[in-house]
Scaffold this active site. Structure first.
Site, PDB file in Angstrom:
ATOM      1  N   GLY A 183      -7.607 -16.499  -6.514  1.00  0.00           N
ATOM      2  CA  GLY A 183      -9.155 -16.800  -6.203  1.00  0.00           C
ATOM      3  C   GLY A 183      -9.751 -15.893  -5.661  1.00  0.00           C
ATOM      4  O   GLY A 183      -9.760 -14.671  -5.756  1.00  0.00           O
ATOM      5  N   ASN A 184     -10.916 -16.790  -5.565  1.00  0.00           N
ATOM      6  CA  ASN A 184     -11.704 -16.391  -4.769  1.00  0.00           C
ATOM      7  C   ASN A 184     -12.495 -16.983  -3.417  1.00  0.00           C
ATOM      8  O   ASN A 184     -12.033 -18.063  -3.496  1.00  0.00           O
ATOM      9  CB  ASN A 184     -13.023 -15.087  -5.250  1.00  0.00           C
ATOM     10  CG  ASN A 184     -13.906 -16.155  -6.496  1.00  0.00           C
ATOM     11  OD1 ASN A 184     -14.586 -17.274  -5.874  1.00  0.00           O
ATOM     12  ND2 ASN A 184     -13.284 -15.867  -7.524  1.00  0.00           N
ATOM     13  N   TYR A 185     -13.747 -16.480  -2.732  1.00  0.00           N
ATOM     14  CA  TYR A 185     -13.941 -17.299  -1.589  1.00  0.00           C
ATOM     15  C   TYR A 185     -15.061 -18.149  -1.881  1.00  0.00           C
ATOM     16  O   TYR A 185     -16.024 -18.731  -1.036  1.00  0.00           O
ATOM     17  CB  TYR A 185     -14.339 -15.988  -0.524  1.00  0.00           C
ATOM     18  CG  TYR A 185     -13.272 -15.582   0.252  1.00  0.00           C
ATOM     19  CD1 TYR A 185     -12.021 -15.805   0.960  1.00  0.00           C
ATOM     20  CD2 TYR A 185     -13.404 -13.908   0.234  1.00  0.00           C
ATOM     21  CE1 TYR A 185     -11.452 -15.627   1.727  1.00  0.00           C
ATOM     22  CE2 TYR A 185     -12.500 -13.391   1.314  1.00  0.00           C
ATOM     23  CZ  TYR A 185     -11.285 -13.811   1.126  1.00  0.00           C
ATOM     24  OH  TYR A 185     -10.411 -13.506   2.625  1.00  0.00           O
TER      25      TYR A 185
ATOM     26  N   ALA B 200     -18.530 -17.795  -9.377  1.00  0.00           N
ATOM     27  CA  ALA B 200     -17.815 -16.533  -8.896  1.00  0.00           C
ATOM     28  C   ALA B 200     -16.374 -16.829 -10.337  1.00  0.00           C
ATOM     29  O   ALA B 200     -14.717 -16.390  -9.335  1.00  0.00           O
ATOM     30  CB  ALA B 200     -17.204 -15.977  -7.977  1.00  0.00           C
TER      31      ALA B 200
END
Ligand code: CTP
Length: 407
Positions: A209-211, A277
């Protein structure tokens, strides 16, 4: 008269600034608005209902029942009647009650029943205003899509000097006029917005995943809705809850799911804002059982995901607008512009990770907007709500440009 035919509920709370609500009411009525005043019990200690009913031409609502004949004042009816609810002045106590649904007066129940946009003009002493509890309540209310008119700085009733004065009535009237004129600009338009991260599953308990928090995408969806558009928000896993009835949220997890939804929805829309994102890579295979710890290194093979913005760029018709984001670390302007060309975008919003206060998780952003003419417009560091308003204004002017070219 710029507010003719508009129904406004004006909520007044117990602050010294309540006297300014009379000027505000007069300003709204002068512009042609029909105003129903709702006062909290403590507001009546500061300004009388007689003044407010004389200026609005309607009885003031304050209690759930009329003491004389038991008539029920329906907060639901008022909330549904209103095209806008304006709470000015809003005390710290009222902000707290609104943020946590403490319905101990008619104003709060009306707020919770309102289907329309709510504009809030806080007024309090400077230390109260900057207390983290109050600032947190304001952020909560913003995240629900309410519009906050920041208080000004100046002399306060306490004798102190600082931020906390309610904005002047004539400026609040202008904000209200702006709200209604903006609203018309995207009326009957439909926008697709993507927001948040995507999660790419490795095994039943792990993912890539990402932030991304989704705050920017949700703020854009809110501003588009505020401008009158119907919005379909395809959202990756985020903690934000949508409360705006003009926004339909479709929750997805992976880049593949987001891609499928966007490709099927985009043709029905007037445009899309690609704020998510999206993971660029996803595991080639998914393990049905939890991958066990071994002594050796673990290698996970990844394959590229589909480029959603790029695919929508191929599907885009002449009338549609496509807006993308670029988060760059180097050669920002040229990288962003070539991304705009590669994905057939009309506008690209550049944020640089080199700017403090911009990027993932934070409530602020600093953007540069680049169009097809490659003439960048630079913006200051602002709250994500204000940034979203700038982006929506750019979308509106881009749509007007397209319309002129086609005419
Ligand atoms: N985007 C998308 N689908 C992807 C990747 C990105 O829709 N699979 C969109 C993003 O939402 C954003 C724009 O494309 O609006 C640019 O995203 P970014 O990650 O900056 O670009 P990439 O295409 O991934 O290019 P690079 O990794 O080379 O910077």
């Amino acid at each position: 008269m710029r507010l003719s035919g508009k129904h406004i509920v004006l909520g007044v709370t117990g602050s010294i600034a309540a006297y300014k609500a009379a000027y505000l009411l007069r300003g709204l009525v002068k512009e042609g608005a029909e105003v129903q005043v709702v006062m909290t019990p403590s507001a009546k200690e500061f300004i009388t209902p007689v003044t407010m009913s004389a200026l609005s031409g309607k009885p003031v609502a304050s209690e759930f029942f009329s003491a004389n004949d038991g008539t029920w004042h329906s907060h639901v009816d008022m909330g549904q009647w209103a095209d806008l609810m304006l709470i000015a002045p809003a005390t710290a106590a009222t902000l707290g009650k609104m943020a946590s649904a403490v319905c101990d007066n008619l104003l709060i129940t009306t707020y919770l029943s309102a289907k329309c946009k709510v504009i809030i003009a806080p007024a309090m002493d400077l230390d109260m205003f900057r207390h983290p509890a109050n600032l947190r309540n304001i952020e909560i209310l913003r995240s629900y899509g309410n519009l906050i008119i920041e208080p000004g700085e100046g002399a306060l009733a306490s004798g102190l000097h600082g931020k906390g004065r309610m904005e002047e009535p004539e400026n609040i009237v202008e904000e209200v006029v702006k709200f209604f004129s903006q609203k018309k600009k995207l009326l009957n338009k439909h926008f697709l917005v993507t927001a948040g991260p995507t999660y790419e599953k490795i095994d039943p308990v792990r993912f890539i995943g990402n932030y991304s928090s989704g705050k920017m995408g949700y703020a854009i969806a809110n501003e588009l809705a505020l401008a009158g558009a119907k919005v379909t928000l395809v959202s990756g896993p985020v903690e934000i809850k949508n409360t705006n009835p003009d926004i339909q949220v479709i929750r997805v997890e992976s880049a593949k799911q987001m891609h499928e939804k966007c490709v099927s929805i985009f043709p029905e829309t007037d445009g899309a804002v690609m704020c998510a994102a999206v993971a660029d890579f996803t595991p080639v295979s998914f393990s049905d059982s939890k991958i066990k710890r071994e002594k050796d290194d673990l290698v996970i093979q990844l394959k590229p995901t589909s480029d959603i913005a790029g695919d929508l760029g191929c599907l885009k018709s002449e009338n549609q607008i496509l807006v993308g984001f670029a988060l760059e670390t180097n050669d920002e302007l040229s990288n962003a512009y070539s991304k705009l060309q590669r994905k057939n975008l009309d506008l690209i919003v550049l944020n640089s990770l080199n700017d403090t206060g911009a990027g993932f998780g934070v409530d602020t952003n600093k953007i540069t907007l680049i169009g097809k003419d490659n003439n960048p417009a630079f913006f200051e560091l602002k709250s994500k709500t204000e940034v979203a308003a700038d982006i929506v204004a750019a979308i509106v002017s881009e749509m007007e440009k397209k319309r002129k070219i086609q005419a």
